[in-house]
Design an enzyme around this catalytic site. Structure first.
Site, PDB file in Angstrom:
ATOM      1  N   HIS A  11       6.085  34.031 -12.206  1.00 25.63           N
ATOM      2  CA  HIS A  11       5.928  34.037 -13.665  1.00 25.63           C
ATOM      3  C   HIS A  11       4.835  33.056 -14.111  1.00 25.63           C
ATOM      4  CE1 HIS A  11       9.499  36.507 -13.482  1.00 25.63           C
ATOM      5  NE2 HIS A  11      10.021  35.579 -12.675  1.00 25.63           N
ATOM      6  N   GLU A 150      15.161  33.441  -3.932  1.00 22.48           N
ATOM      7  CA  GLU A 150      15.901  33.272  -5.198  1.00 22.48           C
ATOM      8  C   GLU A 150      17.010  32.258  -4.921  1.00 22.48           C
ATOM      9  OE1 GLU A 150      15.214  34.741  -8.085  1.00 22.48           O
ATOM     10  OE2 GLU A 150      14.376  36.743  -7.745  1.00 22.48           O
TER      11      GLU A 150
END
Length: 357
Positions: A11, A150
């Protein structure tokens, strides 16, 4: 032959990634990636590191993958934190659906990250080894080992609480390094003996990675947590703009230590300012802190003065010398971080937890 590691903080810019519980994915994964890069460069031999972004910039997914391929990376690691329904939690690690070659890398990264998270919170969920057609994996898996991590779910209250704990971001970065090093067979740089580090001359000639280790050892020898040492530096006005009190002995803290020693003429016997915070450094730090007696809220609603400025610098509040609502809010945030009673009052318990005073 040097191994090439490409780190991809997910991101960035207008894309915050997962959000929840006061956290934004893009900020945390950048911190993790920068620390991972720092450890790899400073503590391991024969490794080059490149990052898709080093600041809050948005990079298209295909550009990240193309840059890694053009750089001829050996290992691509896209670093993320998860977001989903509030009940979803835990650690999972991905490779591309068609990439059997990346299976060992995926397992090494996953085992290291999940192991680190379990040491912080034994109830953390192991969501396992997974495959997906993510764009950054799709664009890299044919040319290199390719993994997407993650570590935890920002949107889950328990996972978010872990992420807010002092040291968790460091542990996640260290776990990434552990998995990367195992995958590529990286070797740690040799460290000097205790006799070597006893003199200021040898400290001055050390590599930065060895200086960081010695800085941590020196702080612990004085009976302080490293986060407390960083808060002391902040309180007396030294600059730690990016990582502040993250508990990680890196370049910012070394620079701030040297700046403090220079400012107050704290030197070794032969006159070299050497960045290793020993007894004299701590004695000088504590002498330049106020007594904090003026912060007893019972005396008056809003104490003022240099005592307050020291606290404001340490909790990243407005540096105006007035203990008003903004400062109380900063103290409350710090109290939550320290897992102590949250009341916005800088009392004895908070003072000890923050500074060991």
């Amino acid at each position: 032959m040097s191994k090439k590691v490409y780190l991809d903080p997910g991101h960035g810019g207008h894309d915050p990634g997962a959000q929840g519980n006061g956290l934004r994915e893009k900020d945390l994964v950048l911190d993790i990636s920068l620390k991972t890069q720092d450890i790899l460069r400073n503590q391991y031999e024969g490794v080059s590191v490149r990052m898709s972004r080093t600041d809050d910039t948005f990079i298209e997914l295909n550009e990240r993958a193309r840059d890694a391929v053009n750089w001829d990376a050996d290992l691509f690691v896209s670093i993320h934190l998860n977001g989903a329904a509030e009940s979803a939690n835990g650690t999972e690690t991905f490779m591309h659906s068609n990439s059997s070659a990346s299976a060992t890398a995926r397992k090494n990264l996953h085992d290291a990250i999940f192991g680190a998270m379990r040491r912080i919170e034994p109830r953390v969920t192991d969501r396992g080894l997974k495959s997906a057609n993510f764009a950054v994996l799709r664009g890299t898996y044919r040319d290199m080992l390719s993994v997407l991590t993650e570590a935890l779910f920002i949107t889950n209250p328990r996972d978010a609480s872990m992420l807010k704990k002092s040291g968790t971001i460091d542990r996640i970065a260290e776990a990434h390094v552990e998995g990367i090093a195992k995958t590529l067979g990286l070797k740690k740089k040799s460290t000097p003996s205790a006799e070597t580090v006893s003199s200021s001359t040898s400290f001055t000639s050390m590599s930065n990675s060895d200086k960081y280790k010695e800085m941590l050892i020196a702080v612990e020898d004085q009976g302080f947590e490293f986060e407390q040492f960083q808060r002391l530096l902040l309180a007396v006005g030294e600059q730690l703009p990016r990582f502040r009190d993250d508990g990680y002995p890196g370049a910012e803290t070394l620079s701030a230590t040297e700046a403090f020693q220079t400012r107050y003429n704290v030197s070794s016997p032969n006159g070299n300012f050497f960045g290793r915070p020993g007894e004299k450094t701590f004695e000088t730090l504590l002498k330049n802190l106020p007594s904090f007696n003026n912060l007893l809220r019972a005396n008056r609603p809003y104490p003022r003065g240099e005592d307050v400025r020291c606290i404001q610098r340490a909790v990243n509040s407005t540096d105006d010398g007035i203990y008003g609502p903004n400062t109380a809010g900063g103290v409350r945030d710090m109290q939550r971080k320290l897992n102590i009673s949250v009341d916005g009052v800088f009392g004895p318990q908070t003072r000890k937890a923050m500074f060991n005073l």
